[in-house]
Design a protein around this motif. Structure first.
Motif, PDB file in Angstrom:
ATOM      1  N   TRP A   4     -13.597  27.673  -7.782  1.00 52.04           N
ATOM      2  CA  TRP A   4     -14.039  26.399  -7.195  1.00 52.04           C
ATOM      3  C   TRP A   4     -12.919  25.375  -7.217  1.00 52.04           C
ATOM      4  N   GLY A   7     -10.265  26.247  -4.659  1.00 46.57           N
ATOM      5  CA  GLY A   7     -10.737  25.889  -3.327  1.00 46.57           C
ATOM      6  C   GLY A   7     -10.682  24.394  -3.086  1.00 46.57           C
ATOM      7  N   LEU A   8     -11.023  23.619  -4.114  1.00 45.86           N
ATOM      8  CA  LEU A   8     -10.994  22.163  -3.991  1.00 45.86           C
ATOM      9  C   LEU A   8      -9.577  21.659  -3.774  1.00 45.86           C
ATOM     10  N   ASP A  10      -7.044  23.493  -2.652  1.00 44.56           N
ATOM     11  CA  ASP A  10      -6.560  24.004  -1.363  1.00 44.56           C
ATOM     12  C   ASP A  10      -7.006  23.098  -0.226  1.00 44.56           C
ATOM     13  N   SER A  11      -8.233  22.576  -0.349  1.00 46.30           N
ATOM     14  CA  SER A  11      -8.789  21.746   0.721  1.00 46.30           C
ATOM     15  C   SER A  11      -8.257  20.315   0.688  1.00 46.30           C
ATOM     16  N   LEU A  12      -8.150  19.739  -0.505  1.00 48.92           N
ATOM     17  CA  LEU A  12      -7.819  18.318  -0.626  1.00 48.92           C
ATOM     18  C   LEU A  12      -6.446  18.053  -1.233  1.00 48.92           C
ATOM     19  N   GLY A  16      -7.874  16.404  -4.674  1.00 47.88           N
ATOM     20  CA  GLY A  16      -8.924  17.307  -5.124  1.00 47.88           C
ATOM     21  C   GLY A  16      -8.901  17.475  -6.635  1.00 47.88           C
ATOM     22  N   THR A  42      -0.444  24.982  -9.949  1.00 52.69           N
ATOM     23  CA  THR A  42      -0.454  24.894  -8.484  1.00 52.69           C
ATOM     24  C   THR A  42       0.747  24.089  -7.986  1.00 52.69           C
ATOM     25  N   GLN A  47       2.564  24.094  -4.028  1.00 53.31           N
ATOM     26  CA  GLN A  47       1.427  23.777  -3.169  1.00 53.31           C
ATOM     27  C   GLN A  47       0.993  22.322  -3.272  1.00 53.31           C
TER      28      GLN A  47
END
Length: 205
Positions: A4, A7-8, A10-12, A16, A42, A47
């Motif tokens: 989770w 994913g958070l 990666d999206s924001l 995030g 990360t 990233q």
């Protein structure tokens, strides 16, 4: 949990990570000991920008702390005393002693409390109840959170693929804090029950 968070982020991106830390203040089952090192790892992979991570996670810590501060402020001193009066084994004088202690040591408590597992979030509530000056609370929370976040983000950044080691070692410290709190509660209950028994015996005489 890890999926989770990944994913958070990666999206924001870094915001995030900041959002996750803000939620961690409100929902302690979301552990900063996982969020922060993972954010650092990360960033190490390129990233996210490391500085952005530090800024966003610290901002998230402050936002979450302010939310709990206002919960305490809305609760207020009188309601806190009223609730304490209804709790078994708790006396209003216990709250008054805690209040006096907090008024004397509140600044140090807020600052260092941001670096103690379990108390990191909870310390904001009594600060709100006692209406610690908002600017003072915000500055102390920011400073304490920045130190805590930097240590764990940098640990994840430097450990790379082994970032999960941070959670393993910090988990030991967290369990020690929980054990000490549990012991303190047991001692409190035993002492208070003993006081009640003495009071009953004295009244019978």
């Amino acid at each position: 949990m890890t999926d989770w968070l990944v994913g958070l982020m990666d999206s924001l991106g870094a915001p995030g990570a900041g959002l996750a830390i803000a939620l961690e203040n409100l929902f302690p089952p979301l552990p900063s000991e996982v969020i922060l090192p993972l954010s650092g790892f990360t960033a190490a992979r390129g990233q996210m920008d490391l500085l952005d991570v530090l800024v966003c996670t610290t901002l998230g810590s402050v936002i979450g702390a302010l939310a709990l501060y206002w919960v305490g402020a809305l609760l207020g001193r009188e309601r806190t005393l009223a609730i304490a009066a209804k709790l078994p084994l708790v006396k209003p004088s216990d709250i008054e002693k805690t209040e006096a202690w907090f008024l004397k040591h509140g600044r140090k408590t807020v600052f260092f409390g941001r670096m103690i597992p379990l108390f990191r979030s909870l310390i904001s509530i009594p600060a709100g109840v006692e209406r610690m000056p908002l600017m003072t609370f915000t500055l102390l929370t920011t400073a304490g959170s920045l130190i805590w976040n930097t240590i764990f983000v940098m640990a994840g950044y430097l450990l790379g693929d082994n970032w999960e080691l941070v959670e393993t070692y910090v988990g030991v410290g967290t369990n020690m804090v929980i054990a000490l709190v549990a012991l303190a509660v047991v001692v409190f209950v035993v002492v208070r029950l003993a006081e009640r028994r003495k009071g009953r015996h004295a009244s019978r005489r």
